[in-house]
Design an enzyme around this catalytic site. Structure first.
Site, short mmCIF file in Angstrom:
data_model
loop_
_atom_site.label_atom_id
_atom_site.label_comp_id
_atom_site.label_asym_id
_atom_site.label_seq_id
_atom_site.Cartn_x
_atom_site.Cartn_y
_atom_site.Cartn_z
CG ASP A 332 1.98 1.75 -0.84
OD1 ASP A 332 2.97 1.26 -0.27
OD2 ASP A 332 1.68 1.50 -2.02
CG ASP A 334 2.53 -2.21 -1.42
OD1 ASP A 334 2.03 -1.58 -2.34
OD2 ASP A 334 3.50 -1.77 -0.73
CG ASP A 422 -0.80 0.09 -4.01
OD1 ASP A 422 -1.72 0.94 -4.15
OD2 ASP A 422 0.39 0.33 -4.26
N1 CTP Z 1 4.97 -2.96 -8.06
C1 CTP Z 1 4.70 -3.62 -9.21
N2 CTP Z 1 3.68 -3.22 -10.00
C2 CTP Z 1 2.92 -2.16 -9.64
C3 CTP Z 1 3.18 -1.48 -8.47
C4 CTP Z 1 4.23 -1.90 -7.69
O1 CTP Z 1 5.39 -4.58 -9.53
N3 CTP Z 1 1.92 -1.81 -10.43
C5 CTP Z 1 6.07 -3.42 -7.22
C6 CTP Z 1 7.22 -2.45 -7.20
O2 CTP Z 1 8.18 -2.78 -8.17
C7 CTP Z 1 7.77 -2.61 -5.82
C8 CTP Z 1 6.62 -3.18 -5.00
O3 CTP Z 1 5.60 -3.51 -5.92
O4 CTP Z 1 8.81 -3.54 -5.83
C9 CTP Z 1 6.10 -2.23 -3.97
O5 CTP Z 1 5.83 -0.98 -4.55
P1 CTP Z 1 5.69 0.35 -3.69
O6 CTP Z 1 4.54 0.25 -2.78
O7 CTP Z 1 5.67 1.48 -4.66
O8 CTP Z 1 7.07 0.45 -2.93
P2 CTP Z 1 7.55 -0.11 -1.53
O9 CTP Z 1 8.78 -0.87 -1.79
O10 CTP Z 1 6.44 -0.82 -0.84
O11 CTP Z 1 7.94 1.21 -0.76
P3 CTP Z 1 7.01 2.09 0.18
O12 CTP Z 1 7.28 1.60 1.55
O13 CTP Z 1 7.44 3.49 -0.03
O14 CTP Z 1 5.60 1.86 -0.25
MN MN Z 2 4.54 0.03 -0.64
MN MN Z 3 2.43 0.22 -3.45
#
Ligand code: CTP
Ligand code: MN
Ligand code: MN
Length: 498
Positions: A332, A334, A422
């Site tokens: 995703d 963020d 997100d």
């Molecule tokens: N996070 C958080 N609270 C949430 C969702 C996510 O604190 N409700 C934090 C997670 O702990 C993570 C970061 O946000 O450290 C990013 O989450 P995620 O998008 O799931 O992972 P990524 O590291 O961005 O990996 P990817 O590239 O697969 O998205």
């Molecule tokens: Mn992510």
């Molecule tokens: Mn995320």
């Protein structure tokens, strides 16, 4: 009035009393022999710590003999300590570990001598000629003290570990799952590949099971346990089901137990109720199970920038998550959005969501209003989610907006794809904590919190940093401030790929 003492001789001189009582502590660690330096520590504390260690099976010598293997001091001024040690040093002092009290407290907590790490060493101030005292650099057991880039020299091991960790997660076995995640993270931080089992000897977080897997991979190029899992029906089905947005291990378990094995099993079973998130998850599964590229993330950044500035010109948008750590692909994208005016962030996300809807690109939205309340902090619940306003979105991204085109299946001629995005919007005074928390990686965050708690007596989460000794919150306007409060060397986001 006073009774004549039964014992005729005053016992004053034989203090401390405990020392006179013969003790029968069982020696558990024959290869480790401690010596506690009295300077700075003081006599009574030294006695207390000595007995504590002995009661846990450690040998503690009263004298600095050449059999001592671990010298522990509370005087961390290296130069004066080393000067003193040299003066009363036995001949083989070069072989001894000179450690600060943190090694001792770690060992007492674990009930065994923990591996010596750089952070424990009281380093000799300047290397003197011919001195073999300079310690070998060791790997910290905390991911927040290991700079971990995306360059993974040990992929063949970490890929195997990740399958095992996942499988434990599917079976609700938290501890072994975490053990494999930690081991993965340690191997990812190494500057070179592990070529023999001996090379793992001094690494933290590697237990018997992980070493067995490493050995197998070294000898046979693969792990049989992992191979078996990969063809295991339960593992495969959980993997498939949890690839759907909105489906976690619990739902996967429920479906698996009902004998369902494929998407069509689920979609044709009319007794199954899919929530809105899962419905969108199935609808867009092809797109959102395909990785998002860095070019797509950049394009989404301008989309979000545009929408945010349209509703609140003063607001700021920051890329966070995996792409902020320099990843080329992610599941995703963020973003953290916030406004310089405290309180203004409350209406920010609802307005941005409306704007995206207006643009016709909002395919799914799960908005969670803020439940953040400073009065409810510090939060002692370790892995709790944060309480900021946030939304989990699926957006429509046009191919024409992406440099080099979409990361799509060959032959896909739609000209657009669905992507997961997100957004989180903390109050501006919480911004640094939110950024640090959302930048990840998950393992890096876990260890940051654990480090704060265990090593510093502080509570860190996405909202705040609380000092338990001082009983106060520590302010921070940048991530650097937080690292500084924790007494940690700053790490750039691209070094946090633990
Ligand atoms: N996070 C958080 N609270 C949430 C969702 C996510 O604190 N409700 C934090 C997670 O702990 C993570 C970061 O946000 O450290 C990013 O989450 P995620 O998008 O799931 O992972 P990524 O590291 O961005 O990996 P990817 O590239 O697969 O998205
Ligand atoms: Mn992510
Ligand atoms: Mn995320």
């Amino acid at each position: 009035m006073f009774h004549t003492p039964i014992v005729p001789f005053a016992r004053k001189r034989s203090r401390p009393v405990e020392a006179a009582v013969p003790r029968h502590d069982v020696v558990k660690f024959k290869d480790v022999r401690l010596y506690l330096v009295e300077r700075k520590m003081g006599c009574s504390r030294r006695n207390f710590l000595t007995q504590l260690a002995r009661s846990k099976g450690f040998i503690v010598d009263d004298n600095l003999s050449d059999e001592v293997t671990h010298v522990v001091s509370e005087d961390s001024r290296a130069s004066s300590l080393w000067k003193w040690l040299k003066e009363c040093a036995p001949k083989n002092l070069p072989g001894v570990n000179v450690l600060d009290i943190s090694w001792f407290t770690d060992s007492m907590r674990e009930g065994r001598p923990v591996a010596v790490e750089t952070k424990h060493l009281i380093q000799i101030p300047l290397p003197t000629e011919g001195s073999p005292l300079t310690p070998v650099a060791t790997v910290s057991r905390y991911a927040c003290q290991r700079r971990t880039t995306l360059e993974n020299h040990n992929k063949k091991f970490t890929d195997a570990f990740e399958v095992l960790a996942e499988s434990y997660e599917f079976n609700n076995m938290e501890r072994p799952c975490l053990a494999f995640r930690r081991a993965t993270s340690v191997l990812k931080s190494l500057p070179c590949a592990v070529r023999c089992l001996g090379a793992t000897q001094d690494l933290p977080c590697l237990g018997q099971h992980t070493k067995k897997v490493i050995e197998e991979v070294l000898q046979c190029g693969r792990s049989f346990e992992v191979e078996e899992l990969l063809s295991d029906e339960r593992y495969q089905t959980f993997k498939l089901f949890t690839s759907v947005f909105g489906v976690g291990p619990k739902t996967a378990e429920k479906w698996f137990c009902r004998g369902l094995r494929s998407f069509s099993d689920i979609l044709t079973d009319h007794s199954i109720h899919l929530n809105r998130m899962q419905q969108s998850g199935f609808l867009h599964h092809g797109d959102i199970s395909r990785a998002v590229s860095a070019a797509e993330a950049r394009s989404l950044r301008s989309v979000i920038d545009g929408a945010v500035h349209c509703v609140t010109p003063a607001a700021t948008v920051a890329l966070t998550g995996g792409f902020h750590r320099g990843k080329e692909f992610g599941h995703d994208v963020d973003f953290i959005v916030t406004t310089p005016e405290l309180g203004e962030e409350e209406s920010l996300l609802p307005n941005v969501i409306d704007e995206l809807k207006k643009q016709g690109i909002l395919l799914y939205c799960n908005y969670q209003a803020s439940t953040f309340d400073m009065r409810k902090l510090p939060n002692h619940h370790f892995e709790a989610m944060d309480n900021f306003a946030k939304c989990f979105l699926i957006l429509r991204l046009e191919s024409s907006q992406v440099e080099g085109g979409l990361h799509c299946a060959e032959g896909d001629i739609r000209g657009w794809r669905a992507v997961r995005v997100d957004l989180v919007s903390p109050p501006v005074d919480r911004y640094a904590f939110a950024l640090l928390g959302w930048t990840g990686s998950r393992q890096f965050e876990r260890d940051l919190r654990r480090f704060a708690q265990v090593e510093r007596g502080m509570i860190l989460d996405n909202h705040a940093l609380y000092d338990k000794k001082k009983k106060e919150f520590l302010a921070a306007s940048t991530e650097k401030d937080i690292f500084a409060h924790l007494g940690l060397e700053y790490m750039e986001p691209w070094q946090r790929n633990a």
